[in-house]
Design a protein around this motif. Structure first.
Motif, PDB file in Angstrom:
ATOM      1  N   LYS A 257      11.280-104.911  13.161  1.00 38.30           N
ATOM      2  CA  LYS A 257      10.081-104.351  13.590  1.00 38.30           C
ATOM      3  C   LYS A 257       9.889-103.498  12.810  1.00 38.30           C
ATOM      4  O   LYS A 257       8.450-102.910  12.692  1.00 38.30           O
ATOM      5  CB  LYS A 257      10.161-103.825  14.955  1.00 38.30           C
ATOM      6  CG  LYS A 257       9.983-105.170  16.121  1.00 38.30           C
ATOM      7  CD  LYS A 257      10.082-104.509  17.275  1.00 38.30           C
ATOM      8  CE  LYS A 257       9.729-105.573  18.687  1.00 38.30           C
ATOM      9  NZ  LYS A 257       9.909-105.117  19.934  1.00 38.30           N
ATOM     10  N   LYS A 258      10.619-102.616  11.974  1.00 38.39           N
ATOM     11  CA  LYS A 258      10.126-101.595  11.148  1.00 38.39           C
ATOM     12  C   LYS A 258       9.073-102.049  10.127  1.00 38.39           C
ATOM     13  O   LYS A 258       9.013-103.035   9.613  1.00 38.39           O
ATOM     14  CB  LYS A 258      11.336-101.101  10.464  1.00 38.39           C
ATOM     15  CG  LYS A 258      12.337-100.350  11.329  1.00 38.39           C
ATOM     16  CD  LYS A 258      13.761-100.085  10.562  1.00 38.39           C
ATOM     17  CE  LYS A 258      14.860 -99.260  11.287  1.00 38.39           C
ATOM     18  NZ  LYS A 258      15.862 -98.683  10.305  1.00 38.39           N
ATOM     19  N   GLU A 259       8.390-100.975   9.674  1.00 44.79           N
ATOM     20  CA  GLU A 259       7.479-101.062   8.741  1.00 44.79           C
ATOM     21  C   GLU A 259       8.144-101.307   7.361  1.00 44.79           C
ATOM     22  O   GLU A 259       7.714-102.281   6.650  1.00 44.79           O
ATOM     23  CB  GLU A 259       6.565-100.064   8.635  1.00 44.79           C
ATOM     24  CG  GLU A 259       5.464 -99.713   9.487  1.00 44.79           C
ATOM     25  CD  GLU A 259       4.387-100.629   9.677  1.00 44.79           C
ATOM     26  OE1 GLU A 259       3.842-100.973   8.667  1.00 44.79           O
ATOM     27  OE2 GLU A 259       4.081-101.234  10.782  1.00 44.79           O
ATOM     28  N   GLU A 260       9.094-100.737   7.053  1.00 47.52           N
ATOM     29  CA  GLU A 260      10.019-100.954   5.692  1.00 47.52           C
ATOM     30  C   GLU A 260      11.311-100.853   6.288  1.00 47.52           C
ATOM     31  O   GLU A 260      11.873 -99.973   7.050  1.00 47.52           O
ATOM     32  CB  GLU A 260       9.656 -99.737   4.952  1.00 47.52           C
ATOM     33  CG  GLU A 260       8.268-100.128   4.369  1.00 47.52           C
ATOM     34  CD  GLU A 260       8.008 -98.877   2.967  1.00 47.52           C
ATOM     35  OE1 GLU A 260       9.104 -98.428   2.729  1.00 47.52           O
ATOM     36  OE2 GLU A 260       6.949 -98.968   2.484  1.00 47.52           O
ATOM     37  N   ARG A 261      12.156-101.900   5.819  1.00 49.19           N
ATOM     38  CA  ARG A 261      13.834-101.481   5.870  1.00 49.19           C
ATOM     39  C   ARG A 261      14.507-100.787   4.861  1.00 49.19           C
ATOM     40  O   ARG A 261      14.126-101.100   3.651  1.00 49.19           O
ATOM     41  CB  ARG A 261      14.234-103.070   6.075  1.00 49.19           C
ATOM     42  CG  ARG A 261      13.971-103.940   7.436  1.00 49.19           C
ATOM     43  CD  ARG A 261      13.444-105.115   7.364  1.00 49.19           C
ATOM     44  NE  ARG A 261      12.224-105.354   6.834  1.00 49.19           N
ATOM     45  CZ  ARG A 261      11.311-105.086   7.560  1.00 49.19           C
ATOM     46  NH1 ARG A 261      11.196-104.663   8.762  1.00 49.19           N
ATOM     47  NH2 ARG A 261       9.803-105.290   7.129  1.00 49.19           N
ATOM     48  N   SER A 262      15.257-100.051   4.980  1.00 47.46           N
ATOM     49  CA  SER A 262      15.931 -99.186   4.209  1.00 47.46           C
ATOM     50  C   SER A 262      17.147 -99.679   3.532  1.00 47.46           C
ATOM     51  O   SER A 262      17.519-100.980   3.853  1.00 47.46           O
ATOM     52  CB  SER A 262      16.403 -97.996   4.971  1.00 47.46           C
ATOM     53  OG  SER A 262      17.365 -98.345   5.813  1.00 47.46           O
ATOM     54  N   SER A 263      17.861 -99.156   2.544  1.00 54.56           N
ATOM     55  CA  SER A 263      19.086 -99.341   2.084  1.00 54.56           C
ATOM     56  C   SER A 263      20.250 -99.683   3.173  1.00 54.56           C
ATOM     57  O   SER A 263      21.104-100.685   3.074  1.00 54.56           O
ATOM     58  CB  SER A 263      19.760 -98.613   0.986  1.00 54.56           C
ATOM     59  OG  SER A 263      19.675 -97.196   1.330  1.00 54.56           O
ATOM     60  N   ILE A 264      20.141 -98.879   4.094  1.00 49.68           N
ATOM     61  CA  ILE A 264      21.102 -98.989   5.248  1.00 49.68           C
ATOM     62  C   ILE A 264      20.799-100.042   6.034  1.00 49.68           C
ATOM     63  O   ILE A 264      21.731-100.803   6.548  1.00 49.68           O
ATOM     64  CB  ILE A 264      20.773 -97.640   6.267  1.00 49.68           C
ATOM     65  CG1 ILE A 264      21.226 -96.317   5.716  1.00 49.68           C
ATOM     66  CG2 ILE A 264      21.703 -98.008   7.691  1.00 49.68           C
ATOM     67  CD1 ILE A 264      21.042 -95.070   6.226  1.00 49.68           C
ATOM     68  N   ASP A 265      19.593-100.584   6.055  1.00 53.18           N
ATOM     69  CA  ASP A 265      19.335-101.915   6.945  1.00 53.18           C
ATOM     70  C   ASP A 265      19.716-102.972   6.216  1.00 53.18           C
ATOM     71  O   ASP A 265      20.287-104.122   6.821  1.00 53.18           O
ATOM     72  CB  ASP A 265      18.056-101.889   7.121  1.00 53.18           C
ATOM     73  CG  ASP A 265      17.301-100.954   8.129  1.00 53.18           C
ATOM     74  OD1 ASP A 265      17.911-100.540   8.965  1.00 53.18           O
ATOM     75  OD2 ASP A 265      16.104-100.273   7.776  1.00 53.18           O
ATOM     76  N   GLU A 266      19.866-102.875   4.902  1.00 50.66           N
ATOM     77  CA  GLU A 266      20.097-103.913   3.990  1.00 50.66           C
ATOM     78  C   GLU A 266      21.828-104.425   4.193  1.00 50.66           C
ATOM     79  O   GLU A 266      22.221-105.286   4.255  1.00 50.66           O
ATOM     80  CB  GLU A 266      19.873-103.784   2.426  1.00 50.66           C
ATOM     81  CG  GLU A 266      18.309-103.905   2.332  1.00 50.66           C
ATOM     82  CD  GLU A 266      17.977-103.460   0.724  1.00 50.66           C
ATOM     83  OE1 GLU A 266      18.687-103.184  -0.090  1.00 50.66           O
ATOM     84  OE2 GLU A 266      16.757-103.219   0.557  1.00 50.66           O
ATOM     85  N   THR A 267      22.369-103.008   4.272  1.00 53.77           N
ATOM     86  CA  THR A 267      23.868-103.057   4.359  1.00 53.77           C
ATOM     87  C   THR A 267      24.273-103.637   5.822  1.00 53.77           C
ATOM     88  O   THR A 267      25.258-104.426   5.919  1.00 53.77           O
ATOM     89  CB  THR A 267      24.213-101.792   4.109  1.00 53.77           C
ATOM     90  OG1 THR A 267      24.085-101.022   3.032  1.00 53.77           O
ATOM     91  CG2 THR A 267      26.016-101.744   4.415  1.00 53.77           C
ATOM     92  N   TYR A 268      23.474-103.342   6.754  1.00 56.38           N
ATOM     93  CA  TYR A 268      23.360-103.755   8.055  1.00 56.38           C
ATOM     94  C   TYR A 268      23.589-105.412   8.076  1.00 56.38           C
ATOM     95  O   TYR A 268      24.411-105.730   8.715  1.00 56.38           O
ATOM     96  CB  TYR A 268      22.471-103.245   9.206  1.00 56.38           C
ATOM     97  CG  TYR A 268      22.302-103.820  10.163  1.00 56.38           C
ATOM     98  CD1 TYR A 268      23.236-103.930  11.420  1.00 56.38           C
ATOM     99  CD2 TYR A 268      21.253-104.626  10.604  1.00 56.38           C
ATOM    100  CE1 TYR A 268      23.051-104.368  12.402  1.00 56.38           C
ATOM    101  CE2 TYR A 268      20.951-105.265  11.685  1.00 56.38           C
ATOM    102  CZ  TYR A 268      21.798-104.969  12.671  1.00 56.38           C
ATOM    103  OH  TYR A 268      21.660-105.931  13.888  1.00 56.38           O
ATOM    104  N   ILE A 269      22.478-105.648   7.671  1.00 53.90           N
ATOM    105  CA  ILE A 269      22.090-107.285   7.807  1.00 53.90           C
ATOM    106  C   ILE A 269      23.095-107.968   6.968  1.00 53.90           C
ATOM    107  O   ILE A 269      23.524-109.225   7.283  1.00 53.90           O
ATOM    108  CB  ILE A 269      20.829-107.687   7.173  1.00 53.90           C
ATOM    109  CG1 ILE A 269      20.379-109.133   7.850  1.00 53.90           C
ATOM    110  CG2 ILE A 269      20.483-107.564   5.784  1.00 53.90           C
ATOM    111  CD1 ILE A 269      20.247-109.299   9.258  1.00 53.90           C
TER     112      ILE A 269
END
Length: 317
Positions: A257-269
């Motif tokens: 849902k975020k406008e932009e996904r961060s590097s932390i989100d990339e590591t999470y997925i």
């Protein structure tokens, strides 16, 4: 090496034929025509049509026009897709939209479709006109579905299947079915051969979706995690979601849902994909489908053409 030379020989025939079908009238169309023919595409669709014409012993010389029309429809859909996606680059080159503007790209796509339908109509085969007309409907419907659902967390695997059917699989199905039409096959035989193309198209699209999460850019030629960065619910994500608990699903949804996904989100997925063994699961699924398609090809006599198709199928999947 020999098989690669053979492929290039066939593809050059399609490129030459495309040059004759796209009858440019103004300078900008001449530039777009050159762009389409030298785009670097694999020409998978017309090549599949050619190979099935060989399998079915087609004598009708219309195969070259039919395969070329399939490629024109694909090229036109890419011009339109790039506008919808606001994409500046495709296959490492600037898109028509970025070079000439989105309005020109839309009209150029329409022009390519018109050139293709005009050539198809000249063949005087109503059955070909019928199935290709349906493809155009399927493409439009799937694009509308995709715009409606691609960032919607409620998207289901059934909706996804409908999208990739119209977006990719329908045209693959027509490429194989049209060979059966030229060979004079029955409706029943045509249906079976079309099904092969449809399944190949779905496999191709699912594999393409998987590249985003499991293959680095240097190997895939695509930007790693581009679909994730754009917040798109593609096949790996939908399969992942099936294995999550309610709490995990809510967290996943909050990230998308975020406008932009961060590097932390990339590591999470990526961590989630690894912990749920999604890569292994999808590899097993897609490999099983590939084996079905290879088995289907084995019903045809051994030939250089069949070996070419097997090699291409191995490369694509």
């Amino acid at each position: 090496m020999k098989s690669n030379l053979r492929i290039q020989s066939i593809l050059s025939k399609f490129d030459k034929n495309l040059d004759g079908i796209i009858t440019e009238d103004i300078p900008v169309l001449k530039k777009i025509k050159k762009h389409v023919i030298t785009s670097g595409g694999k020409r998978i669709r017309p090549f599949s049509h050619y190979l099935f014409c060989q399998f079915l012993n087609v004598k009708d010389v219309s195969w070259l026009d039919v395969g070329s029309v399939a490629e024109l429809i694909h090229a036109a859909s890419l011009l339109h897709d790039d506008v919808v996606d606001n994409a500046p680059i495709r296959r490492g080159k600037p898109t028509i939209g970025s070079l000439f503007g989105n309005k020109t790209a839309i009209l150029a796509g329409d022009y390519l479709l018109a050139c293709g339908i005009s050539r198809l109509n000249s063949l005087g085969n109503p059955e070909l006109m019928e199935i290709f007309s349906q493809v155009l409907k399927d493409l439009s419907v799937s694009e509308l579905l995709q715009m409606e659902w691609e960032k919607n967390p409620k998207i289901s695997l059934k909706v996804y299947d409908s999208i990739i059917y119209g977006k990719t699989a329908s045209l693959f199905g027509v490429c194989t079915e049209s060979a059966a039409i030229l060979a004079g096959k029955s409706k029943k035989e045509r249906t079976v051969i079309r099904d092969f193309g449809v399944r190949l198209g779905k496999l191709f699209q699912k594999k393409d979706d998987c590249l985003d999460y499991f293959v680095e850019s240097s190997a895939s030629g695509k930007e790693f995690l581009k679909d994730f960065k754009n917040g798109l619910y593609t096949y790996p994500v939908l399969v992942l979601r099936e294995s999550l608990s309610l709490i995990e699903k809510r967290k996943l949804e909050s990230v998308f849902k975020k406008e932009e996904r961060s590097s932390i989100d990339e590591t999470y997925i990526l961590g989630l994909m690894e912990s749920k063994k999604i890569s292994e699961k999808l590899h097993k699924e897609l490999n099983a489908e590939k084996n079905y398609l290879l088995g289907f090809l084995n019903q045809f006599p051994a030939s250089g053409e069949r070996q070419l198709f097997v090699e291409q199928l191995e490369r694509l999947t």
